[in-house]
Design an enzyme around this catalytic site. Structure first.
Site, PDB file in Angstrom:
ATOM      1  N   ASP A 162      -0.780  15.801  14.572  1.00 38.20           N
ATOM      2  CA  ASP A 162       0.378  16.956  14.930  1.00 38.20           C
ATOM      3  C   ASP A 162      -0.248  18.280  15.038  1.00 38.20           C
ATOM      4  OD1 ASP A 162       2.244  14.991  14.397  1.00 38.20           O
ATOM      5  OD2 ASP A 162       2.692  15.358  12.516  1.00 38.20           O
TER       6      ASP A 162
ATOM      7  N   PHE B 164      13.745  14.515  10.323  1.00 36.37           N
ATOM      8  CA  PHE B 164      12.195  13.955  10.583  1.00 36.37           C
ATOM      9  C   PHE B 164      12.142  12.789  11.419  1.00 36.37           C
ATOM     10  CE2 PHE B 164       8.411  11.683   9.489  1.00 36.37           C
ATOM     11  CZ  PHE B 164       7.610  12.507   9.799  1.00 36.37           C
TER      12      PHE B 164
ATOM     13  N   SER C 160       0.813  -1.278  -0.009  1.00 38.81           N
ATOM     14  CA  SER C 160      -0.017   0.089  -0.105  1.00 38.81           C
ATOM     15  C   SER C 160       1.024   1.237   0.029  1.00 38.81           C
ATOM     16  CB  SER C 160      -1.093  -0.159   1.227  1.00 38.81           C
ATOM     17  OG  SER C 160      -0.157   0.136   2.541  1.00 38.81           O
TER      18      SER C 160
ATOM     19  N   GLU D 171       1.526   5.730   0.763  1.00 41.58           N
ATOM     20  CA  GLU D 171       0.905   6.949   1.125  1.00 41.58           C
ATOM     21  C   GLU D 171       1.385   8.050   0.188  1.00 41.58           C
ATOM     22  OE1 GLU D 171       1.043   8.349   5.441  1.00 41.58           O
ATOM     23  OE2 GLU D 171       2.468   9.646   4.684  1.00 41.58           O
TER      24      GLU D 171
ATOM     25  N   HIS E  15       3.579  -0.890   3.750  1.00 41.36           N
ATOM     26  CA  HIS E  15       3.058   0.449   3.492  1.00 41.36           C
ATOM     27  C   HIS E  15       4.291   1.545   3.256  1.00 41.36           C
ATOM     28  CE1 HIS E  15      -0.018   3.630   3.611  1.00 41.36           C
ATOM     29  NE2 HIS E  15       0.558   4.421   4.344  1.00 41.36           N
TER      30      HIS E  15
END
Length: 289
Positions: A101, A211, A7, A9, A260
């Site tokens: 967030d 990040f 999958s 994003e 994912h």
């Protein structure tokens, strides 16, 4: 070993150039027959309308199963459930339910006075509608706000009890990180097969490193050293692809069947990693794309 299920994003575009990049990404990856694709929310819910538009377009024009991100940030319960109802009306049957967030510049999450206090409340309310398959987030490395060892696992269990059907993890760098987390989850009574590892193909290490620090992902020393060498040699992208492919291979050897991918709307690395894992494009879809 058979090919894994995958999958992807995506994130919603905020400019014309970004729009072209998103649609190029969707077209490049759709032939790999993902089980679902997800579309993110910006921090503080800043891309709410853009997310909704992207979800509808991908669902309608590409025929993909879209899981829309939905958060608790900067919205009342009624407003949040209205967004969910609009997704249902558009034919969306899956939601990735997250706390979200805080808005930029706000140090920590503060619930809307009339909003959901946390992701568990959001999951429970969405589950009560009976309209969605619900996915949630999980943290193999401790979440920056985790108050004690094991807190992330116990919180994840609460999300499953509230109605979640699967969890997608934050990205990580070593297979043992995921296996350790899966073992801890199973010890708490969570079905390990419902935990999907999130994979981030690395194109440029600097941004990913920053990040990782913000979200609490442990950075092994060898990863820093490898990318420093690769940067000097102009081989960061090559290393990123090799690392992600090897990580997925190790996870598959440990029984993982679903991945994912966080595409960052840049499809080539994800596509090449999937090919290396045996995920082959559907010839018909490839011609359509």
């Amino acid at each position: 070993m058979s090919a894994p299920r995958v999958s992807f994003e995506f994130f919603p575009p905020q400019s014309l150039e970004a729009s072209f990049r998103l649609w190029e990404t969707v077209q490049a990856l759709a032939p790999l027959k993902p089980g679902f694709v997800s579309v993110t929310y910006g921090a503080g819910g800043t891309t709410r309308q853009l997310t909704h538009e992207a979800v509808e377009t991908i669902h309608t024009h590409y025929g993909l199963n879209v899981a829309a991100h939905l958060t608790c940030v900067a919205a009342s319960r009624d407003e949040t459930m209205e967004i969910a109802a609009a997704y249902a009306k558009a034919g969306v049957t899956e939601i990735v339910a997250l706390r979200g967030d805080p808005p930029k510049g706000q140090g920590q999450f503060t619930p809307h006075p009339d909003g959901f206090a946390n992701s568990c409340e959001l999951v429970a309310a969405l589950a009560e509608t009976g309209k969605f398959k619900l996915r949630v987030g999980a943290y193999p490395d401790p979440h920056p706000e985790a108050k004690a060892p094991g807190a992330d696992v116990r919180w994840l269990k609460r999300k499953f009890e509230a109605g979640a059907s699967s969890a997608i993890t934050q990205f990580f760098f070593e297979a043992d990180t995921f296996f350790r987390f899966r073992d801890e989850c199973e010890a708490e009574g969570i079905d390990g097969s419902k935990i999907i590892p999130g994979i981030l193909p690395i194109e440029k290490w600097g941004g990913v490193r920053r990040f990782a620090e913000r979200c609490g992902a442990h950075i092994p020393g060898w990863v820093d050293q490898a990318f420093e060498t690769a940067r000097r040699d102009g081989r960061e992208e090559m290393l990123g692809q090799a690392m992600a492919t090897e990580l997925c291979s190790q996870l598959m050897e440990g029984g993982v069947r679903d991945f994912h991918f966080y595409t960052l709307n840049k499809p080539h690395l994800t596509r090449d990693i999937c090919h290396a894992l045996g995920v082959q494009p559907d010839g018909h879809l490839e011609k359509v794309a």
